[in-house]
Scaffold this active site. Structure first.
Site, PDB file in Angstrom:
ATOM      1  NE  ARG A   5      12.906 102.297  52.229  1.00 47.89           N
ATOM      2  CZ  ARG A   5      12.006 102.212  51.500  1.00 47.89           C
ATOM      3  NH1 ARG A   5      11.934 102.425  50.159  1.00 47.89           N
ATOM      4  NH2 ARG A   5      10.773 101.692  51.580  1.00 47.89           N
TER       5      ARG A   5
ATOM      6  CB  SER B  46      10.688  98.653  49.437  1.00 47.89           C
ATOM      7  OG  SER B  46       9.611  98.510  48.454  1.00 47.89           O
TER       8      SER B  46
ATOM      9  CG  ASP C  15       8.330  95.871  45.669  1.00 48.25           C
ATOM     10  OD1 ASP C  15       7.911  94.964  46.321  1.00 48.25           O
ATOM     11  OD2 ASP C  15       8.551  96.945  46.173  1.00 48.25           O
TER      12      ASP C  15
ATOM     13  CG  ASP D  35       9.157  95.317  50.218  1.00 44.64           C
ATOM     14  OD1 ASP D  35       8.918  95.767  49.141  1.00 44.64           O
ATOM     15  OD2 ASP D  35       8.628  96.254  51.166  1.00 44.64           O
TER      16      ASP D  35
ATOM     17  NE  ARG E 263       7.089  99.791  45.014  1.00 43.98           N
ATOM     18  CZ  ARG E 263       7.387 100.524  44.114  1.00 43.98           C
ATOM     19  NH1 ARG E 263       6.483 101.693  44.136  1.00 43.98           N
ATOM     20  NH2 ARG E 263       8.674 100.471  43.347  1.00 43.98           N
TER      21      ARG E 263
ATOM     22  CD  GLU F 105       2.320 104.226  47.811  1.00 44.92           C
ATOM     23  OE1 GLU F 105       2.054 105.201  48.333  1.00 44.92           O
ATOM     24  OE2 GLU F 105       3.122 103.329  47.888  1.00 44.92           O
TER      25      GLU F 105
ATOM     26  CB  SER G 259       4.812 104.464  43.324  1.00 48.47           C
ATOM     27  OG  SER G 259       4.222 104.535  44.675  1.00 48.47           O
TER      28      SER G 259
ATOM     29  CE  LYS H 181       4.524 100.479  49.013  1.00 48.31           C
ATOM     30  NZ  LYS H 181       4.479 101.386  50.045  1.00 48.31           N
TER      31      LYS H 181
END
Length: 620
Positions: free
Chosen positions: A70, A172, A330, A332, A335, A432, A434, A446
């Site tokens: 990334r 993401s 979010d 992508d 989350r 997680e 976040s 996730k």
């Protein structure tokens, strides 16, 4: 960097920088790169003698972090661009072809999000097509999605199609100029050691693009080895997601209204379909954020984890439509953020840890309805990363199922799900802090789409019992003990400063001696996953695997607070996590919150020293 044939000075198109090593890297870039935008970026930096910028871009390479490769998009070996994606895919091909005897029949899955950057001519779609082109040029079948998909669709497709690996081009929730290259193994989990190191080595062994075919993004249209899995995978997913639906009749008559924001990303159409699969009326989309926009025009940053400040349009629409629940995926869609209209006024935006308490309770509550024999729970697991709330551990202690912690990053959870499935155990919930959740185990990643519709069903069920999500959260705390937590970060753009901060902590009271107190409270135990030290273990060795590539130190305090400091795997941040875990039946949360606030401030001031180290505090 590999050998360069020829004299750098023979490249008449570019003047010398005066630094032979840099000249070599510039020559190499201009020899290999066929993208006119990124070539022009390097040429203009040379012309302007921007040597530091050139060194940053050309004299180092990306490595696999908690979410794969990334970096910002743009020219340079340390950035995401056509050339580095082609190089990465060549290395991936070489490693997979050595590892899998049947690689040429299994092939790879490739997906992408909606990101793009005009000035470098890079978009996730183009980079996905180049990834496919490299594989196709070596006669490897490629299942390339024809349109953008949620990140979890790639690992889901890898498992369903029996592919050797998957690649998702996404950054993401990162800032708009970033992009990434996320690699999944044949088990559907993100790659971990030793595969990540071996793939990097394979990349470095052959940096020169193999042929002009690698640059041919039209190859995906003409090559018979390319298939489009979108229709098949989407219908399989929507069919299978209903295994998480427990109260369809209630959903059909649900009086609650939901608002959904997809944060200018991929989520809109998939969340609508998932709601339909559960029998719900679809949520009301936030019109300004419904369609893909690589500039994320209507938000300060495309990360719903930032809370109320970035959910402004969603909350305004919810007020206008008299909706009770806001769901935000979010860009992508891996989350999920959730907000609920408060009984009094305003909105309650749930933290990742609070949502996990609700979702963990909900998943076990429904599992127990179907499995009344207590003996069955011994084969049931919930998983969380070690910087996340210990609330699932409290559930497991009382309810008799199994709970395990992993290192931060969902790749650790994904790989553990795979290992447990081989022993006949089932993982019914993982998270997680976040705001990354996985209900069930559709894919070992996730998933914001399934989490959104599961939250909707839980809210509908509770509403039918005259309960809100927030009221139920307090019921959970009363049963299992209050768990009050705080998660935040400071930004540090100078890597040597980060090293200095953690070195000071490790030698706080003399060489090799960690801090003994925090805010005047005694530190009972210290665990340093970077070095493998854990004072709570008889042999002083950490049970979690050692991760030398990043810093992570946890302090257990005498008053029951657990505090962790760690560097981010995807951004220039030092993250800090604190949690106060009270035993069941003990005091209300307000006193605990004040105690936690004091300890959190002490962790920041005593260990990170923001002012002295010029750290930028999070602004919300």
């Amino acid at each position: 960097m590999g050998d360069v044939n020829g004299d750098p000075n023979a490249n008449t198109r570019c003047q010398s920088t005066g630094d032979p090593r840099l000249d070599k890297a510039v020559y190499q870039w201009l020899t290999w790169d066929k993208n006119p935008w990124t070539r022009a970026q390097v040429e203009s930096l040379v012309a302007a003698a921007r040597l530091d910028d050139l060194r940053t871009r050309l004299c180092s390479r990306m490595s696999f972090g908690t979410a794969g490769l990334r970096a910002p998009m743009g020219a340079g070996f340390s950035r995401i661009n056509d050339l580095t994606v082609i190089q990465s895919t060549q290395g991936l091909y070489s490693y997979l072809s050595r590892y899998f005897a049947d690689f040429s029949s299994r092939g790879v899955v490739v997906g992408f999000d909606t990101r793009g950057q005009e000035e470098s001519g890079c978009s996730s779609h183009r980079l996905a097509k180049l990834t496919a082109a490299v594989m196709l040029s070596r006669d490897v079948p490629v299942h390339l999605f024809s349109a953008f998909v949620p990140t979890p669709y790639v690992p889901y497709a890898v498992k369903k199609l029996g592919a050797a690996a998957g690649v998702m081009v996404t950054a993401s929730h990162n800032p708009k100029d970033d992009n990434g290259y996320k690699v999944y193994w044949c088990n559907g989990a993100q790659i971990s050691s030793p595969h990540d190191k071996e793939i990097l080595r394979s990349i470095e062994e052959q940096l020169e693009p193999w042929s002009s075919s690698c640059w041919d993004e039209e190859l995906v249209e003409s090559c018979s080895l390319r298939t489009d899995p979108l229709t098949q995978i989407n219908s399989l997913y929507m069919e299978e997601v209903t295994s998480l639906c427990f109260h369809r009749d209630l959903n059909k008559s649900c009086p609650l209204k939901f608002v959904h924001s997809s944060f200018h990303g991929v989520g809109h159409v998939f969340v609508q379909q998932a709601f339909h699969a559960f029998g719900f009326t679809p949520p009301i989309p936030v019109p300004e954020q419904k369609d893909p926009d690589p500039n994320f025009s209507s938000v300060r940053c495309p990360n719903p984890e930032e809370g109320e400040s970035v959910l402004e349009l969603s909350l305004l629409l919810a007020e206008k439509e008299n909706a009770q629940i806001v769901l935000a995926t979010d860009p992508d869609a891996d989350r999920l953020a959730v907000a609920e209209k408060s009984d009094r006024c305003g909105w309650k935006v749930f933290t990742g840890n609070e949502l996990a308490a609700l979702l963990g309770w909900w998943m076990f509550f429904n599992w127990k309805e179907a499995h009344p024999d207590p003996a069955d729970s011994q084969q049931v697991y919930m998983l969380a990363t070690t910087v996340s709330s210990k609330i699932l551990q409290a559930f497991a202690r009382i309810e008799g199922f199994c709970f395990e912690e992993t290192l931060p990053g969902f790749k650790w959870i994904g790989n553990r799900i795979h290992e447990l499935s081989k022993t006949g155990s089932s993982v019914i919930f993982s998270f997680e802090e976040s705001i990354g959740f996985l209900c069930g185990s559709l894919a070992p990643e996730k998933d914001g789409v399934s989490a959104a519709v599961v939250v909707a069903e839980m809210a509908a069920y509770l509403h039918n019992k005259d309960l809100s999500l927030n009221r139920q959260l307090h019921n959970i705390y009363q049963t299992y003990g209050y768990h009050v937590s705080k998660t935040s970060y400071v930004v540090c753009n100078d890597p040597p400063t980060i090293q200095k901060i953690f070195s000071r902590i490790r030698n706080f009271d003399g060489e090799g001696s960690y801090p003994k107190t925090c805010g005047g409270i005694r530190i009972v135990h210290v665990r340093d996953v970077t070095t493998g030290y854990d004072s709570s273990q008889p042999d002083l060795r950490s049970v979690l695997p050692v991760t030398k590539s990043s810093h992570m130190i946890t302090f257990m305090l005498q008053n029951g607070v657990v505090a962790t400091l760690r560097t981010s795997g995807t951004e220039p941040k030092i993250k800090y996590y604190t949690e106060y875990c009270a035993s069941p039946g003990s005091s209300e949360g307000s006193g605990l919150e004040e105690e936690l606030r004091k300890v959190t401030a002490a962790v920041l001031d005593e260990f990170l020293e923001p002012e002295r180290n010029n750290l930028i505090r999070r602004c919300v």
